[in-house]
Motif scaffolding. Structure first.
Motif, PDB file in Angstrom:
ATOM      1  N   GLY A   1       0.686  -1.124  -0.083  1.00  0.00           N
ATOM      2  CA  GLY A   1       0.028   0.370   0.540  1.00  0.00           C
ATOM      3  C   GLY A   1       0.648   1.257   0.213  1.00  0.00           C
ATOM      4  N   ASN A   2       2.164   1.192  -0.096  1.00  0.00           N
ATOM      5  CA  ASN A   2       3.025   2.400  -0.470  1.00  0.00           C
ATOM      6  C   ASN A   2       2.999   3.422  -1.520  1.00  0.00           C
ATOM      7  N   LEU A   3       3.105   4.220  -2.125  1.00  0.00           N
ATOM      8  CA  LEU A   3       3.129   5.176  -3.215  1.00  0.00           C
ATOM      9  C   LEU A   3       4.553   4.070  -3.896  1.00  0.00           C
ATOM     10  N   SER A   4       4.464   3.710  -5.234  1.00  0.00           N
ATOM     11  CA  SER A   4       6.396   2.961  -5.862  1.00  0.00           C
ATOM     12  C   SER A   4       6.077   4.100  -6.499  1.00  0.00           C
ATOM     13  N   ALA A   5       5.360   4.706  -7.498  1.00  0.00           N
ATOM     14  CA  ALA A   5       5.242   5.855  -9.122  1.00  0.00           C
ATOM     15  C   ALA A   5       4.181   6.086  -9.479  1.00  0.00           C
ATOM     16  N   VAL A   6       4.779   6.543 -10.097  1.00  0.00           N
ATOM     17  CA  VAL A   6       3.011   7.643 -10.569  1.00  0.00           C
ATOM     18  C   VAL A   6       3.228   7.544 -12.463  1.00  0.00           C
ATOM     19  N   LEU A   7       2.349   7.795 -12.329  1.00  0.00           N
ATOM     20  CA  LEU A   7       2.094   7.546 -14.355  1.00  0.00           C
ATOM     21  C   LEU A   7       1.581   8.996 -14.886  1.00  0.00           C
ATOM     22  N   ASP A   8       1.749   9.794 -15.308  1.00  0.00           N
ATOM     23  CA  ASP A   8       1.881  10.510 -16.221  1.00  0.00           C
ATOM     24  C   ASP A   8       1.810  10.744 -17.372  1.00  0.00           C
ATOM     25  N   ILE A   9      -0.145  10.963 -18.278  1.00  0.00           N
ATOM     26  CA  ILE A   9       0.757  11.539 -19.470  1.00  0.00           C
ATOM     27  C   ILE A   9       0.397  13.415 -19.351  1.00  0.00           C
ATOM     28  N   SER A  10       1.528  14.148 -20.226  1.00  0.00           N
ATOM     29  CA  SER A  10       1.032  16.321 -20.246  1.00  0.00           C
ATOM     30  C   SER A  10       1.415  15.869 -21.854  1.00  0.00           C
TER      31      SER A  10
ATOM     32  N   TYR B   1     -10.692  -6.544  -7.715  1.00  0.00           N
ATOM     33  CA  TYR B   1      -9.520  -6.013  -6.594  1.00  0.00           C
ATOM     34  C   TYR B   1      -8.818  -7.016  -6.770  1.00  0.00           C
ATOM     35  N   VAL B   2      -7.981  -6.975  -6.080  1.00  0.00           N
ATOM     36  CA  VAL B   2      -7.037  -8.473  -5.922  1.00  0.00           C
ATOM     37  C   VAL B   2      -6.223  -7.912  -4.279  1.00  0.00           C
ATOM     38  N   LEU B   3      -6.417  -9.673  -3.838  1.00  0.00           N
ATOM     39  CA  LEU B   3      -6.181  -9.614  -2.196  1.00  0.00           C
ATOM     40  C   LEU B   3      -4.528 -10.321  -1.910  1.00  0.00           C
ATOM     41  N   VAL B   4      -4.090 -10.029  -1.500  1.00  0.00           N
ATOM     42  CA  VAL B   4      -2.946 -11.157  -1.030  1.00  0.00           C
ATOM     43  C   VAL B   4      -2.912 -11.857   0.108  1.00  0.00           C
ATOM     44  N   LEU B   5      -2.531 -13.059   0.331  1.00  0.00           N
ATOM     45  CA  LEU B   5      -2.944 -14.201   1.620  1.00  0.00           C
ATOM     46  C   LEU B   5      -1.723 -14.736   1.908  1.00  0.00           C
ATOM     47  N   ASP B   6      -1.239 -15.305   2.885  1.00  0.00           N
ATOM     48  CA  ASP B   6      -0.550 -15.309   3.620  1.00  0.00           C
ATOM     49  C   ASP B   6      -0.766 -17.582   4.152  1.00  0.00           C
TER      50      ASP B   6
ATOM     51  N   MET C   1      -1.954 -18.888   5.870  1.00  0.00           N
ATOM     52  CA  MET C   1      -2.768 -18.801   7.420  1.00  0.00           C
ATOM     53  C   MET C   1      -4.076 -18.261   6.395  1.00  0.00           C
ATOM     54  N   GLY C   2      -4.013 -17.584   5.871  1.00  0.00           N
ATOM     55  CA  GLY C   2      -5.189 -17.035   5.402  1.00  0.00           C
ATOM     56  C   GLY C   2      -5.225 -15.512   5.742  1.00  0.00           C
ATOM     57  N   ARG C   3      -3.464 -14.876   5.914  1.00  0.00           N
ATOM     58  CA  ARG C   3      -3.943 -13.965   6.745  1.00  0.00           C
ATOM     59  C   ARG C   3      -3.675 -12.399   5.582  1.00  0.00           C
ATOM     60  N   ILE C   4      -4.595 -11.219   5.309  1.00  0.00           N
ATOM     61  CA  ILE C   4      -3.887 -10.454   4.208  1.00  0.00           C
ATOM     62  C   ILE C   4      -2.383  -9.652   4.648  1.00  0.00           C
TER      63      ILE C   4
ATOM     64  N   GLY D   1      -4.856  -0.960  10.071  1.00  0.00           N
ATOM     65  CA  GLY D   1      -5.789  -2.025  10.227  1.00  0.00           C
ATOM     66  C   GLY D   1      -6.572  -2.896   9.102  1.00  0.00           C
ATOM     67  N   ILE D   2      -5.499  -3.277   8.309  1.00  0.00           N
ATOM     68  CA  ILE D   2      -6.654  -4.504   7.495  1.00  0.00           C
ATOM     69  C   ILE D   2      -5.133  -5.364   7.736  1.00  0.00           C
ATOM     70  N   MET D   3      -3.972  -5.042   7.328  1.00  0.00           N
ATOM     71  CA  MET D   3      -3.364  -5.817   7.289  1.00  0.00           C
ATOM     72  C   MET D   3      -2.891  -6.631   8.218  1.00  0.00           C
ATOM     73  N   GLY D   4      -2.739  -7.803   8.008  1.00  0.00           N
ATOM     74  CA  GLY D   4      -2.436  -8.944   9.101  1.00  0.00           C
ATOM     75  C   GLY D   4      -4.079 -10.158   9.414  1.00  0.00           C
ATOM     76  N   ARG D   5      -4.967  -8.840   8.492  1.00  0.00           N
ATOM     77  CA  ARG D   5      -6.300  -9.575   9.381  1.00  0.00           C
ATOM     78  C   ARG D   5      -6.699 -10.660   8.718  1.00  0.00           C
ATOM     79  N   PRO D   6      -8.086 -12.083   9.335  1.00  0.00           N
ATOM     80  CA  PRO D   6      -7.620 -13.264   8.462  1.00  0.00           C
ATOM     81  C   PRO D   6      -8.619 -12.872   7.237  1.00  0.00           C
ATOM     82  N   ILE D   7      -8.927 -13.611   6.386  1.00  0.00           N
ATOM     83  CA  ILE D   7      -9.647 -13.385   5.412  1.00  0.00           C
ATOM     84  C   ILE D   7     -11.066 -13.475   5.722  1.00  0.00           C
ATOM     85  N   SER D   8     -10.954 -14.176   6.378  1.00  0.00           N
ATOM     86  CA  SER D   8     -12.578 -14.536   6.755  1.00  0.00           C
ATOM     87  C   SER D   8     -13.642 -13.142   7.556  1.00  0.00           C
TER      88      SER D   8
END
Length: 614
Positions: A134-143, A198-203, A205-208, A232-239
């Motif tokens: 969830g950290n900003l990695s890049a910016v796509l720009d059309i100018s 929407y795409v989610l990644v789980l470990d 154990m089913g944690r985000i 508040g989201i990271m590490g919570r179970p998908i359930s």
């Protein structure tokens, strides 16, 4: 202005970092650059004719990739629309890339929106690209160096750049998290296979552990928190978010079509389409392993749960799938013989060929040869003017399934034997045989050996067909009723799209039923229950009357001395009431008696209902 000590009236040249510094910035995001390049090129092809230049910057505002019109390179470099340009707000003031880095929002900074007078002619439309955490990695720009005065002219550009930023971000997420569980969700049924929102990644154990930006926003909405607060989201179970556990995700693994996979968000109740990609380290094959170690193709595995007798048959078939060995399937009417034949076909190298079923009992004796072997034009009264190919030739390259083979006339058996032996068929009224290549599977509920002894079935045809004999048990003999019910319910979702289930008391009633019609009867019962049920959980009240028939002959015939003691009888009665969720009417149906009789029995044995039970 005061914070960065910039003067908007001062025209400042663009800041282009040195080559060494640019390499450092590019190397720091090498993996994303390689993924993004395909999206960058595709985007430029769409906007190049409109005078745009395309920039990709890192999270510090340094342009690490660039595509523009070579004929305007000098002007683009002077404007900072060039490789290595520094668009950090501290140096360039308010601008599209710098503002996006600061806010994480897609936006357009148009002409006079720019702080620096040097940039006033420009229009810049940007969208953020986030990493899996969830950290900003890049910016796509059309100018563009020039554009219409109205800012609204860039609305379409904003939608395009947001779309491509989403694609690049999602592709990078899936590539970089291939060792984790990937959950893809979308609300668009028509484009479910290609438009993954929407795409989610789980470990394990089913944690985000990751998400794309849309996925983070979705989960934040479910928690009613600001999307920027990923903690508040990271590490919570998908359930916590979806109506499933990690162990149940495998049922949504590809190649299942996503249009058939529905899941509910637990907080909002919203229904989405789901597809799951397992970790690259977990090899989820289109096969499964039986209890004694044999690998089964997925279509065969779908025939049964863990019933030992069916597993034994499947194990035998796993060795014969890609041979031309004849298979004879035996079993009572309704046990799923055609379903098994289709599974054999779909599991084999002939799966791309046709599967041609023929019900030998349904074809009139006068027409069976014409239907099976085909005929030439004018062969008999009523024949089609162009003749007919025949079902055997229709099965060329695939599988011919001869259901109820015991009802085939002797004369037709003789011709069929010749086809099987010579692998060619001559149509009725024809002289020239046609070659056929097909797998033959036959099925019957009759005792063919008895028919052979009676002279009603050719012995040589019997031995030609029974290269392998597979006996399907009746439903009352199978131990996987619960699995069968679950499979049927999974294909009959509740009207709102949620998955149906069945209560334990209702399943108990089904387990006690005799099932003279086998799986075919079970399908009818489930169809009835799904039609009348007012909830996604099938209860006793939803079952048809015929499943409540029970045989009490032994109880009535038993002498008084052999009957259970009052305390034992009361315990059994209490268990029946508990299984019916303390519903007296449902319990009476379960026991095969009327409600009045049950009330008398309860009074006699001193059995009462818990408080609030009815």
């Amino acid at each position: 202005m005061d914070h960065h000590r910039l003067d908007p009236a001062v025209l400042r040249p663009a800041v282009i970092v040195e080559d060494r510094q640019l390499r450092e910035h590019r190397d720091a995001m090498d993996e994303l650059l390689r993924t993004a390049r395909f999206g960058v090129e595709a985007l430029y092809r769409q906007v190049a004719g409109l005078g745009y230049v395309l920039l990709l910057t890192d999270n510090e505002g340094i342009t690490v990739d660039y595509i523009g019109d070579e004929s305007t390179t000098e002007y683009l470099r002077e404007a900072g629309l060039y490789l290595g340009a520094d668009w950090n707000e501290a140096r360039a003031g308010t601008n599209g890339t710098g503002t996006c880095v600061a806010t994480g929002e897609a936006l357009t900074v148009h002409q006079t929106d720019h702080f620096d007078a040097t940039h006033i002619p420009l229009t810049c439309t940007v969208a953020p690209i986030f990493d899996p955490a969830g950290n900003l990695s890049a910016v796509l720009d059309i100018s563009a160096l020039s554009s219409p005065a109205e800012k609204s002219s860039q609305y379409l550009a904003l939608q395009i750049v947001k779309n491509f930023a989403h694609r690049i971000e999602t592709a990078n997420l899936i590539r970089s998290c291939s060792r984790n569980w990937i959950v893809k969700l979308t609300s668009n049924q028509a484009l479910a296979e290609v438009d993954i929102e929407y795409v989610l990644v789980l470990d394990s154990m089913g944690r985000i552990t990751g998400f794309n930006h849309s996925g983070r926003q979705l989960l934040a909405q479910e928690l009613r928190i600001n999307w920027r607060d990923s903690s508040g989201i990271m590490g919570r179970p998908i359930s916590d978010f979806l109506d499933c556990e990690i162990d149940s995700l495998t049922r949504f693994v590809a190649p299942n079509a996503i249009e058939r996979n529905l899941i509910r968000l637990t907080a909002s109740g919203r229904t989405l389409f789901i597809q799951v990609v397992p970790p690259a380290t977990i090899r989820v094959l289109p096969t499964a392993v039986t209890s004694d170690g044999y690998e089964l193709p997925a279509p065969l595995r779908a025939v049964a749960g863990e019933d030992a007798s069916v597993q034994k048959s499947l194990r035998k078939l796993s060795r014969l799938i890609n041979t031309n060995t004849g298979i004879l399937v035996l079993g009572e009417t309704g046990t799923g013989k055609e379903h098994l034949a289709k599974a054999i076909h779909q599991s084999s190298i002939r799966a791309k060929g046709p599967f041609i079923p023929v019900n030998c009992a349904a074809l009139p004796e006068s027409l069976i040869e014409a239907e099976l072997f085909g005929y030439e034009s004018g062969s008999f009264t009523g024949a089609l003017s162009k003749g007919k190919k025949g079902l055997i030739r229709e099965a060329h390259g695939g599988t011919l399934f001869l259901d109820e083979i015991g009802d085939m006339p002797i004369s037709s058996q003789t011709r069929l034997l010749r086809v099987l032996a010579e692998r060619e068929v001559t149509p009725v009224g024809g002289a020239k045989p046609a070659s056929v290549d097909m797998r033959v599977i036959a099925a019957t509920h009759q005792d063919l050996l008895a028919l052979v002894k009676q002279g009603k079935f050719r012995e040589d045809l019997y031995f030609r067909l029974n290269g392998a004999i597979i006996a399907l048990p009746s439903l009352r003999e199978r131990s996987d009723l619960a699995w069968l019910v679950d499979q049927l319910l999974s294909k009959r979702p509740y009207p709102d799209g949620s998955r149906r289930s069945i209560s334990a008391p209702a399943l108990g009633v089904l387990a006690a039923h005799g099932w003279s019609g086998n799986i075919r009867e079970l399908v009818n019962v489930i169809d009835f229950a799904c039609a009348v049920a007012s909830d996604q959980i099938i209860t006793i009240e939803d079952l048809p009357d015929q499943v409540f028939r029970r045989n009490f002959v032994d109880v009535v015939a038993s002498p008084p001395a052999s009957r259970a003691s009052p305390s034992e009888e009361a315990a059994v009665l209490l268990e029946d009431l508990r299984r019916a969720n303390w519903n007296v009417s449902a319990a009476a149906r379960l026991m095969g008696i009327d409600r009045t009789t049950l009330h008398r029995r309860m009074r006699r044995l001193g059995v009462s209902l818990p408080p609030r039970a009815t």
